[in-house]
Design a protein around this motif. Structure first.
Motif, PDB file in Angstrom:
ATOM      1  N   PRO A   4      -4.188   5.454   4.304  1.00 41.40           N
ATOM      2  CA  PRO A   4      -3.709   6.104   3.083  1.00 41.40           C
ATOM      3  C   PRO A   4      -2.975   7.432   3.295  1.00 41.40           C
ATOM      4  O   PRO A   4      -2.236   7.859   2.421  1.00 41.40           O
ATOM      5  N   TYR A   5      -3.181   8.071   4.446  1.00 41.72           N
ATOM      6  CA  TYR A   5      -2.555   9.396   4.641  1.00 41.72           C
ATOM      7  C   TYR A   5      -1.426   9.368   5.671  1.00 41.72           C
ATOM      8  O   TYR A   5      -0.886  10.402   6.036  1.00 41.72           O
ATOM      9  N   TYR A   6      -1.128   8.173   6.158  1.00 38.45           N
ATOM     10  CA  TYR A   6      -0.157   8.054   7.253  1.00 38.45           C
ATOM     11  C   TYR A   6       1.249   8.460   6.812  1.00 38.45           C
ATOM     12  O   TYR A   6       1.963   9.141   7.544  1.00 38.45           O
ATOM     13  N   ALA A   7       1.649   8.029   5.600  1.00 41.86           N
ATOM     14  CA  ALA A   7       3.013   8.342   5.137  1.00 41.86           C
ATOM     15  C   ALA A   7       3.196   9.859   5.067  1.00 41.86           C
ATOM     16  O   ALA A   7       4.243  10.386   5.476  1.00 41.86           O
ATOM     17  N   SER A   8       2.185  10.571   4.588  1.00 42.39           N
ATOM     18  CA  SER A   8       2.327  12.041   4.520  1.00 42.39           C
ATOM     19  C   SER A   8       2.290  12.634   5.928  1.00 42.39           C
ATOM     20  O   SER A   8       2.984  13.615   6.222  1.00 42.39           O
ATOM     21  N   TYR A   9       1.522  12.004   6.826  1.00 41.45           N
ATOM     22  CA  TYR A   9       1.476  12.491   8.214  1.00 41.45           C
ATOM     23  C   TYR A   9       2.864  12.384   8.865  1.00 41.45           C
ATOM     24  O   TYR A   9       3.294  13.274   9.602  1.00 41.45           O
ATOM     25  N   LEU A  10       3.569  11.277   8.565  1.00 44.32           N
ATOM     26  CA  LEU A  10       4.881  11.065   9.210  1.00 44.32           C
ATOM     27  C   LEU A  10       5.841  12.219   8.936  1.00 44.32           C
ATOM     28  O   LEU A  10       6.717  12.510   9.744  1.00 44.32           O
ATOM     29  N   ALA A  11       5.648  12.837   7.772  1.00 42.23           N
ATOM     30  CA  ALA A  11       6.569  13.928   7.388  1.00 42.23           C
ATOM     31  C   ALA A  11       5.958  15.308   7.632  1.00 42.23           C
ATOM     32  O   ALA A  11       6.589  16.323   7.321  1.00 42.23           O
ATOM     33  N   SER A  71       0.827  -1.202   0.000  1.00 38.10           N
ATOM     34  CA  SER A  71       0.000   0.000   0.000  1.00 38.10           C
ATOM     35  C   SER A  71       0.863   1.255   0.000  1.00 38.10           C
ATOM     36  O   SER A  71       1.807   1.353  -0.770  1.00 38.10           O
ATOM     37  N   THR A  72       0.585   2.191   0.921  1.00 40.57           N
ATOM     38  CA  THR A  72       1.308   3.461   0.877  1.00 40.57           C
ATOM     39  C   THR A  72       2.670   3.396   1.565  1.00 40.57           C
ATOM     40  O   THR A  72       3.360   4.402   1.643  1.00 40.57           O
ATOM     41  N   ALA A  73       3.004   2.239   2.119  1.00 39.88           N
ATOM     42  CA  ALA A  73       4.332   2.130   2.728  1.00 39.88           C
ATOM     43  C   ALA A  73       5.367   2.005   1.621  1.00 39.88           C
ATOM     44  O   ALA A  73       5.071   1.487   0.553  1.00 39.88           O
ATOM     45  N   PRO A  74       6.602   2.483   1.849  1.00 37.52           N
ATOM     46  CA  PRO A  74       7.598   2.390   0.792  1.00 37.52           C
ATOM     47  C   PRO A  74       7.902   0.931   0.443  1.00 37.52           C
ATOM     48  O   PRO A  74       7.810   0.053   1.296  1.00 37.52           O
ATOM     49  N   ALA A  75       8.222   0.662  -0.839  1.00 38.04           N
ATOM     50  CA  ALA A  75       8.467  -0.705  -1.288  1.00 38.04           C
ATOM     51  C   ALA A  75       9.600  -1.347  -0.499  1.00 38.04           C
ATOM     52  O   ALA A  75       9.536  -2.506  -0.140  1.00 38.04           O
ATOM     53  N   ARG A  76      10.634  -0.580  -0.237  1.00 36.11           N
ATOM     54  CA  ARG A  76      11.736  -1.099   0.573  1.00 36.11           C
ATOM     55  C   ARG A  76      11.862  -0.221   1.802  1.00 36.11           C
ATOM     56  O   ARG A  76      12.064   0.987   1.675  1.00 36.11           O
ATOM     57  N   PRO A  77      11.780  -0.825   3.000  1.00 32.02           N
ATOM     58  CA  PRO A  77      11.933   0.000   4.199  1.00 32.02           C
ATOM     59  C   PRO A  77      13.312   0.636   4.224  1.00 32.02           C
ATOM     60  O   PRO A  77      14.293   0.007   3.823  1.00 32.02           O
ATOM     61  N   THR A  78      13.369   1.865   4.664  1.00 33.13           N
ATOM     62  CA  THR A  78      14.660   2.546   4.715  1.00 33.13           C
ATOM     63  C   THR A  78      15.241   2.524   6.128  1.00 33.13           C
ATOM     64  O   THR A  78      16.447   2.561   6.314  1.00 33.13           O
ATOM     65  N   ALA A  79      14.353   2.447   7.133  1.00 31.61           N
ATOM     66  CA  ALA A  79      14.850   2.459   8.518  1.00 31.61           C
ATOM     67  C   ALA A  79      15.331   1.067   8.913  1.00 31.61           C
ATOM     68  O   ALA A  79      14.791   0.063   8.445  1.00 31.61           O
ATOM     69  N   PRO A  80      16.325   0.992   9.796  1.00 35.07           N
ATOM     70  CA  PRO A  80      16.810  -0.329  10.228  1.00 35.07           C
ATOM     71  C   PRO A  80      15.774  -1.014  11.133  1.00 35.07           C
ATOM     72  O   PRO A  80      14.948  -0.333  11.735  1.00 35.07           O
ATOM     73  N   PRO A  81      15.816  -2.358  11.218  1.00 38.36           N
ATOM     74  CA  PRO A  81      14.898  -3.061  12.129  1.00 38.36           C
ATOM     75  C   PRO A  81      15.118  -2.572  13.565  1.00 38.36           C
ATOM     76  O   PRO A  81      16.239  -2.228  13.934  1.00 38.36           O
ATOM     77  N   LEU A 115       6.863   2.502  12.080  1.00 37.59           N
ATOM     78  CA  LEU A 115       6.031   3.569  11.497  1.00 37.59           C
ATOM     79  C   LEU A 115       5.975   3.416   9.979  1.00 37.59           C
ATOM     80  O   LEU A 115       4.916   3.547   9.365  1.00 37.59           O
ATOM     81  N   GLU A 116       7.126   3.110   9.403  1.00 39.82           N
ATOM     82  CA  GLU A 116       7.218   2.981   7.947  1.00 39.82           C
ATOM     83  C   GLU A 116       6.353   1.824   7.443  1.00 39.82           C
ATOM     84  O   GLU A 116       5.702   1.916   6.402  1.00 39.82           O
ATOM     85  N   SER A 117       6.327   0.722   8.190  1.00 38.36           N
ATOM     86  CA  SER A 117       5.607  -0.484   7.751  1.00 38.36           C
ATOM     87  C   SER A 117       4.108  -0.390   8.001  1.00 38.36           C
ATOM     88  O   SER A 117       3.330  -1.067   7.336  1.00 38.36           O
ATOM     89  N   PHE A 118       3.729   0.418   8.970  1.00 38.88           N
ATOM     90  CA  PHE A 118       2.333   0.447   9.429  1.00 38.88           C
ATOM     91  C   PHE A 118       1.307   0.617   8.304  1.00 38.88           C
ATOM     92  O   PHE A 118       0.355  -0.175   8.202  1.00 38.88           O
ATOM     93  N   PRO A 119       1.448   1.633   7.433  1.00 42.84           N
ATOM     94  CA  PRO A 119       0.376   1.842   6.449  1.00 42.84           C
ATOM     95  C   PRO A 119       0.289   0.737   5.409  1.00 42.84           C
ATOM     96  O   PRO A 119      -0.713   0.628   4.705  1.00 42.84           O
ATOM     97  N   GLY A 120       1.302  -0.104   5.305  1.00 43.49           N
ATOM     98  CA  GLY A 120       1.234  -1.217   4.367  1.00 43.49           C
ATOM     99  C   GLY A 120       0.344  -2.342   4.875  1.00 43.49           C
ATOM    100  O   GLY A 120      -0.195  -3.114   4.102  1.00 43.49           O
TER     101      GLY A 120
END
Ligand SMILES: C[S@@+](CC[C@H](N)C(=O)[O-])C[C@H]1O[C@@H](n2cnc3c(N)ncnc32)[C@H](O)[C@@H]1O
Length: 368
Positions: free
Chosen positions: A328-335, A57-67, A318-323
């Motif tokens: 749908p608006y969580y990724a934009s909220y994070l920033a 979904s709206t989460a990035p295809a590859r997580p950028t933050a470390p586990p 946080l990055e994985s949550f919206p996936g």
């Protein structure tokens, strides 16, 4: 007149601490067991979210933050309850009534309903179908961003069934920490009210949902003039039932984009877990409305998800949550720059508290 809860005495404190630990420990164990059972039920084709799970979904295809470091996550979780207990001991609010035997039957019923609904939620998640809720609106009066199955929930916001399931769903998601996180916002309201006559304070809760937070407020300040608003008639009904014991509390159906109140009608306003579910354009409209209905010199308490960088160890979650949960608006909220958002509405930030996955900020409207 001030009748805020009083701080516990050093003599009774050890007993109170045992009571708090027992109640919150039981709560966390109960909802963690729900979470584990849900994972087991949905394993195979529909895994529950893991912090290192592939995003959709709206989460990035590859997580950028470390586990995340698990020990640090557990420490942040414990810190939430330590802070909650410290607030109770400081007399900001009373201990929660989480081991109330009269609520046991209701809790069990909710738990049964939660599991009965879980497969439908999971099926929706697998289909990535978050549009069913649209069919329930025959009035055409809801904005399209609202007519979605957030978290793939059954009926979106538009039924009593959804309203009855909501509190359990949120507590399972946060393994029993949701109420404690909301109380971080209650602490700010308590700080503002302390030493004043609560009967003269008008508080607005914007997007009051099932009234869970307002009930915490009224438990602490039973004579406050509290108003909740929510766009969902079903959630308004649920909240009204919950708040029936407090005659000075009421809940109305209203869109936060255009609140049905005069300028400066409230001494304080609060909003809990709303803004991450709004598109960026609407966040601004709602912030402006909230600022309008608060009096000059009044307070806004903002509570919502923490954002990227607040606790770098939690960034991957946080990055994985919206996936995994339709958000749908969580990724934009994070920033989102929240201080800038509220500054546009004319409010200046005062305080910030991080409460595990929740961030609480207070903003002040300049005195006239
Ligand atoms: C995630 S829930 C939060 C509810 C509650 N504050 C809590 O602490 O659980 C979001 C709530 O926002 C409401 N909502 C969303 N958009 C809204 C709007 N434009 N106006 C009023 N309520 C809205 C929904 O009906 C829902 O009850």
């Amino acid at each position: 007149m001030s009748d805020a809860p009083s701080s516990s005495s050093p003599a009774t404190r050890p007993l109170a601490r045992i009571g708090y630990a027992a109640a919150q420990g039981a709560r966390v164990a109960w909802y963690t067991a729900h979470y584990a059972l849900l994972r087991a039920m949905t394993r195979g084709g529909g895994e529950r979210p893991r912090d290192d799970a592939p995003a959709r979904s709206t989460a990035p295809a590859r997580p950028t933050a470390p586990p995340p470091d698990r020990a640090k996550v557990r420490a942040a979780f414990r810190a939430l309850f330590d802070a909650d207990r410290a607030n109770i001991e400081a007399g900001l609010y009373p201990p929660p009534r989480d081991l109330d035997p009269t609520r046991l039957l209701r809790t069990l019923r909710q738990s049964r309903a939660f599991f009965a609904d879980a497969r439908a939620v999971e099926a929706r998640r697998r289909r990535k179908d978050a549009t069913e809720a649209r069919a329930l609106d025959r009035s055409g009066r809801y904005p399209s961003y609202y007519l979605q199955n957030f978290h793939y929930q059954t009926d979106g916001w538009l039924s009593r069934r959804s309203a009855r399931l909501y509190d359990t769903q949120v507590e399972v998601l946060f393994t029993g920490a949701a109420d404690a996180m909301r109380r971080a916002a209650l602490a700010e309201i308590a700080r503002a009210i302390r030493g004043t006559d609560q009967r003269r304070i008008a508080l607005l809760d914007v997007a009051s949902g099932t009234g869970r937070f307002l009930a915490q407020v009224m438990d602490a300040f039973p004579r406050l003039a509290a108003t909740g608003v929510d766009l969902s008639p079903a959630y308004v009904e649920e909240a009204s039932e919950r708040l029936a014991p407090w005659p000075t509390a009421k809940v109305l159906e209203a869109n936060a984009e255009s609140l049905p109140f005069e300028d400066g009608a409230f001494d304080a306003a609060v909003s809990v877990y709303l803004f991450h579910e709004l598109p960026p354009r609407v966040r601004r409209l709602v912030a402006a409305e909230v600022a309008r209905v608060v009096r000059p010199g009044g307070l806004v308490v903002f509570a919502d998800s923490i954002q990227t960088g607040d606790d770098p160890n939690l960034d991957r979650m946080l990055e994985s949550f919206p996936g995994w949960f339709h958000e749908p608006y969580y990724a934009s909220y994070l920033a989102e720059d929240l201080d800038a958002l509220w500054a546009e509405a004319g409010l200046a930030r005062e305080r910030e508290t991080l409460a595990f996955l929740t961030k609480v900020r207070t903003y002040r409207k300049p005195a006239a």
